[in-house]
Scaffold this motif. Structure first.
Motif, short mmCIF file in Angstrom:
data_model
loop_
_atom_site.label_atom_id
_atom_site.label_comp_id
_atom_site.label_asym_id
_atom_site.label_seq_id
_atom_site.Cartn_x
_atom_site.Cartn_y
_atom_site.Cartn_z
N LEU A 5 -12.67 66.53 27.51
CA LEU A 5 -12.19 67.45 26.48
C LEU A 5 -11.37 68.57 27.11
CD1 LEU A 5 -15.37 67.85 24.21
CD2 LEU A 5 -13.28 66.59 23.67
N TYR A 32 -10.64 63.53 16.89
CA TYR A 32 -12.08 63.66 17.15
C TYR A 32 -12.86 63.49 15.84
CZ TYR A 32 -10.15 65.78 21.36
OH TYR A 32 -9.44 66.01 22.52
N ALA A 138 -16.76 68.38 19.22
CA ALA A 138 -15.70 68.45 20.23
C ALA A 138 -14.76 69.61 19.98
CB ALA A 138 -14.90 67.14 20.23
#
Length: 244
Positions: A5, A32, A138
């Protein structure tokens, strides 16, 4: 996962360039799926973002941190938002045992007595619940704007949050207050009436006051403390920190 990430930040910054808030949020939900969340305190900015998400049915989880010391007006706009968009914004609360122990040992208003007490109160009521809310996601969407404080002037629109191991996206970072208000009015978006009474940054009732003409945006938060101590741990950046 977190390293991957973090390494995506530069690419995302390029991919989001030129997109408006709705387009950018939609893009992130596609990159995501099921891992994009938005934290709302029902401020002007947060109401704009909630409208964009809910009005466009974007697959973003919306949550709020109910500290137990919010203004009555904040609960009212929360309720109005649920009703207008036929939604149920999820709330995260302080851990009961930690809060009970803190109040029993220090008293209900000990945050006025020392910075340490205030930061501990913020941690119990906001920082720890935030970590639970962000777990498994995320991307964390926020309502931060550059105008809010000097600490936010140089923020990138998307950044890596090391403390929470998550990507942070600030879709309204470069919006002006006038643009935010105009969007609120044009779209009939519910907003906190305290904004009309000089309250700019609205947090817990005991720690928030209206600001005077010419005062900094953050002057109404923890006004009894030195300006360089005004952070609660929610928004920690590489070199600076600021409470939301």
């Amino acid at each position: 996962m977190s390293l991957t990430l973090k390494n995506n930040i530069s690419q995302l910054l390029y991919q989001l360039s030129g997109l408006n808030a709705v387009e950018a949020i939609r893009f992130l939900t596609q990159q995501y799926p099921g891992q994009v969340t938005f934290s709302s305190s029902f401020s002007y900015e947060d109401q704009v973002i909630s409208h964009d998400i809910l009005n466009n049915q974007l697959p973003v989880k919306i949550f709020t941190l109910d500290t137990g010391r919010l203004f009555a007006e904040t609960y009212s706009v929360w309720n109005s938002t649920n009703e207008k968009y036929n939604t149920k914004i999820k709330a995260y609360y302080p851990q009961a045992d930690a809060l009970q122990d803190f109040i029993e040992n220090n008293g209900p208003n000990s945050f006025y007595e020392s910075v340490d007490n205030r930061k501990q109160c913020c941690f119990i009521r906001k920082v720890e619940p935030l970590k639970r809310a962000l777990a498994g996601n995320a991307v964390w969407i926020t309502g931060l704007r550059a105008e809010h404080s000097a600490n936010r002037h140089d923020l990138p629109i998307i950044e890596w949050d090391e403390a929470n191991q998550i990507i942070k996206f600030h879709p309204l970072l470069h919006w002006t207050t006038e643009e935010v208000k105009a969007y609120i009015n044009a779209n009939y978006i519910p907003y906190n009436p305290l904004h009309d009474k000089g309250f700019v940054s609205i947090g817990c009732a005991p720690c928030t006051r209206a600001i005077k003409p010419g005062e900094d945006f953050r002057a109404g938060r923890w006004w009894w403390e030195d300006a360089d101590k005004k952070e609660c741990g929610l928004h920690v950046h590489e070199t600076t920190a600021a409470g939301h």
